[in-house]
Design an enzyme around this catalytic site. Structure first.
Site, mmCIF file in Angstrom:
data_model
loop_
_atom_site.group_PDB
_atom_site.id
_atom_site.type_symbol
_atom_site.label_atom_id
_atom_site.label_comp_id
_atom_site.label_asym_id
_atom_site.label_seq_id
_atom_site.Cartn_x
_atom_site.Cartn_y
_atom_site.Cartn_z
ATOM 1 N N HIS A 1 7.330 7.657 15.499
ATOM 2 C CA HIS A 1 7.769 6.781 16.123
ATOM 3 C C HIS A 1 8.486 7.155 17.387
ATOM 4 O O HIS A 1 8.612 8.530 17.622
ATOM 5 C CB HIS A 1 8.724 5.714 15.403
ATOM 6 N N ALA B 1 -8.198 -5.629 -18.695
ATOM 7 C CA ALA B 1 -8.078 -7.095 -18.805
ATOM 8 C C ALA B 1 -7.500 -7.458 -20.142
ATOM 9 O O ALA B 1 -6.684 -8.182 -20.224
ATOM 10 C CB ALA B 1 -9.414 -7.834 -18.333
#
Length: 687
Positions: A186, A406
């Site tokens: 940055h 699942a």
């Protein structure tokens, strides 16, 4: 990587555990040594941290951590935006009341709250939001975010310095405990680094000049902020690049800020973030990297400063975290992605349930689908799904058929709800397709998804019956109130002319016998399966050529892992062909096959010859038992989608006393791990 000396929780009484000791910075007392660092959750509403955003962090505070930081890359000025949203907008006073609500919420659970404030500099996107050109210390281009930056002048510098101060003041007014700036890739870090700062004025050249902008920023923040609040710096300790900042350079910069009294804490990061591969291997390392890869280096940095040191980089397990604090490598250990997997980490340590912490497996799915953990579907969905499951008012008998991801999740959630659960699994152990996925070295850590659920089912008393291929009669014999079919699927091969000559990725990964020869792998999904199997075969010494229907490798894979795969293909010399779909495989002599492909764009045909052809195009549902049960169920196997999406119980209908029937996961359609587990949880959490 540091050598981790594992110490069990039993070795420490709660009041002696290094991780649970309080830590004081100036006037702020943190209740323990565990925190979460700033990141962009993409849960903002127009740049503001509203209900969804706050609830995500609140769950961590409820879970017992000491400090949660938020607002990764929060913009301090109007020319610091990137494409796709996800940033908080600290350039407006509109954010203050939301910060006030946020801080009250987090403080109410005994945790501290800090925000990252930053300017992206050359990482900004010039083609979205405000459409302003990116700026930087010097003209350059960042590979990942792609903008060409213009060189900042003194007017820009004065404006952005003031913007940092104003953003910090808004955080103070919002009741926060502190802020941190960000170096790395940055703007402040772009001034620091000789890779991006080519100036010859008072902001370029020597280290003293290159830190001048950062000093001005911190002086302005401190002036607007006061001395009582924490001012930290997410600080790069080594850019790991020949033309960038060395470890010695970063020590020199840190000493300047410490000497000037402008930093209260260093939150250390390693490497660059201006390319995807740098992000994946250095800044936010995933499964391809070892645990805590930079911990030793950060510990060395800490020996050169009197200020507190924080650090996050694949510290996913409690043994490593405890080691980091016990050995004085860190003052606060940041387990950011680990808290996406389980925000209850600290509570579980305090209750002596360390072995029940849901593990972060390093899949980096949270970087792809922001803050959605690959196997904690409640992460990022706190307004819809609970992190702690409450019991049902009515106890029911639930039969789950199939013990893949699942089915295991369905059984776990139903058992947490207090239901009596039977789980039938045809294999000798639960896990389904994930057991195959873990055979590939690149994905072996995924086994944590299965191991954790299997342990939870044992704790919850689920009746797990392996080696049982359940028929409709077997299910009905259990006298169920609810039946959930999670039988998964089988490799989809029926579409291919000549499929009988081919093998599937299941065939390759399910055997312990090494392959040899030249092999074509056809990837018709762009998921992990085709890529990881190709690498698996290459490790066995095969000459592998991957052909994909997509225009690039691993199209459906999380972007950071995609870059790792591309690097591995290049390093190993694995050939790949894009934009082709397989239409036929035919025998070409005793030991040779011809695979015929059609180009997706031109329609041209391409014949390729190999000794073996391996195909991957997902699965087709293995749903025979579901169809056998439909006619005997109260709802004829229909899952009401409005109720499913609304988080309400399924409507009761049909014959009284008959069982309710649903199917989930790949028994419905070929999808990924997260989709299957998410579907199981949102169905079962209201049963």
């Amino acid at each position: 990587m540091a050598t981790i000396q594992s110490t069990s929780a039993a070795a420490y009484p709660v009041n002696k555990d290094p991780l649970l000791q309080p830590f004081r910075i100036k006037g702020l007392t943190l209740r323990n040594r565990i925190m979460s660092t700033s990141h962009a959750s993409f849960m903002d509403d127009g740049g503001l941290p509203m209900e969804r955003y706050q609830r995500y962090h609140e769950e961590k505070a409820k879970g017992g951590l000491a400090l949660t930081m938020f607002g990764g890359s929060s913009m301090v000025d109007v020319d610091s935006s990137w494409g796709g949203g996800g940033q908080l907008n600290l350039a407006t006073d509109e954010i203050v009341p939301h910060l006030q609500e946020f801080s009250q919420r987090i403080h109410g659970h005994g945790a501290a709250l800090m925000c990252q404030i930053s300017h992206l500099g050359r990482r900004a996107d010039a083609t979205t939001l405000n459409w302003l050109p990116a700026l930087a210390p010097s003209r350059s281009r960042e590979t990942q975010h792609r903008a060409f930056s213009r060189e900042m002048d003194e007017h820009d510098i004065r404006r952005i310095v003031k913007a940092y101060g104003a953003a910090a003041e808004r955080c103070r007014e919002g009741g926060l405990d502190g802020v941190e700036t960000l170096t790395g890739g940055h703007l402040i870090g772009q001034f620091f680094s000789p890779r991006t700062n080519f100036r010859s004025d008072r902001f370029g050249g020597s280290v003293e000049n290159r830190v001048r902008f950062g000093l001005m920023v911190h002086e302005e923040i401190r002036r607007r902020f006061g001395d009582d609040m924490i001012l930290g710096m997410r600080f790069i300790i080594d850019e790991a690049s020949e033309d960038g900042l060395s470890f010695a350079d970063c020590l020199e910069i840190a000493a300047i800020f410490e000497r000037e009294g402008l930093v209260d804490v260093f939150n250390c990061i390693f490497g660059r973030m201006d390319t995807v591969i740098a992000l994946a291997e250095q800044n936010m390392p995933g499964m391809s990297q070892p645990l805590a890869p930079f911990l030793s280096k950060v510990g060395e940095f800490r020996r050169h400063t009197k200020l507190p040191v924080f650090h996050a980089a694949r510290i996913t397990d409690i043994a490593t975290a405890r080691y980091a604090i016990r050995e004085g490598l860190l003052d606060m250990v940041a387990m950011t992605r680990a808290h996406m997997a389980d925000p209850q980490i600290v509570n579980k340590i305090m209750r002596g349930e360390e072995d029940r912490i849901r593990p972060c497996v390093g899949a980096s799915y949270c970087m792809h689908k922001k803050v959605n953990c690959i196997h904690n579907p409640a992460s990022g969905r706190e307004t819809m799904l609970p992190q702690v499951i409450s019991p049902s008012n009515e106890k029911r008998r639930v039969v789950v058929v199939g013990g893949g991801p699942a089915g295991l999740e369905a059984a776990r959630v139903c058992a947490e709800r207090g239901h009596e659960v039977v789980l039938f699994e045809a294999g000798s152990q639960p896990g389904g397709q994930l057991l195959l996925a873990c055979r590939a070295n690149q994905r072996r850590d995924l086994i944590g998804i299965i191991d954790w659920r299997t342990a939870e089912l044992a704790r919850l008393g689920v009746d797990l019956r392996c080696d049982t291929y359940a028929s409709a009669e077997d299910v009905i014999a259990e006298n169920p109130d609810v039946v959930i079919v999670a039988t998964g699927g089988l490799p989809d091969v029926d579409w291919l002319d000549g499929a009988e000559h081919c093998q599937t990725v299941w065939d390759i990964l399910s055997t312990t016998t090494d392959r040899s020869g030249d092999i074509i792998v056809y990837d018709g999904t762009g998921r992990h399966e085709g890529i990881s199997t190709t690498l698996h075969l290459n490790e066995q010494g095969c000459s592998v050529h991957l052909v994909t229907i997509d225009d690039s490798l691993a199209q459906e894979v999380e972007y950071s892992t995609r870059a790792v795969y591309r690097k591995q293909f290049q390093q190993r010399g694995i050939r790949s062909t894009m934009d082709h779909h397989l239409i036929k495989v035919s025998r070409n002599g005793a030991n040779s096959l011809t695979a015929t492909f059609r180009h997706e764009l031109t329609g041209d045909l391409l014949d390729m010859v190999a000794s073996q052809v391996v195909i991957e195009r997902g699965t087709t549902p293995l749903d025979e038992v579901f169809h056998d049960l439909k006619g005997q169920s109260s709802n004829e196997g229909e899952t009401d989608l409005d109720a499913l999406l609304g988080g309400t119980p399924q409507p009761q209908r049909g014959t009284a006393g008959a069982f309710e029937l649903h199917r989930i996961g790949d028994a419905v359609a070929s999808r990924n791990v997260h989709a299957s587990i998410y579907e199981a949880m949102r169905l079962c959490v209201v049963l």
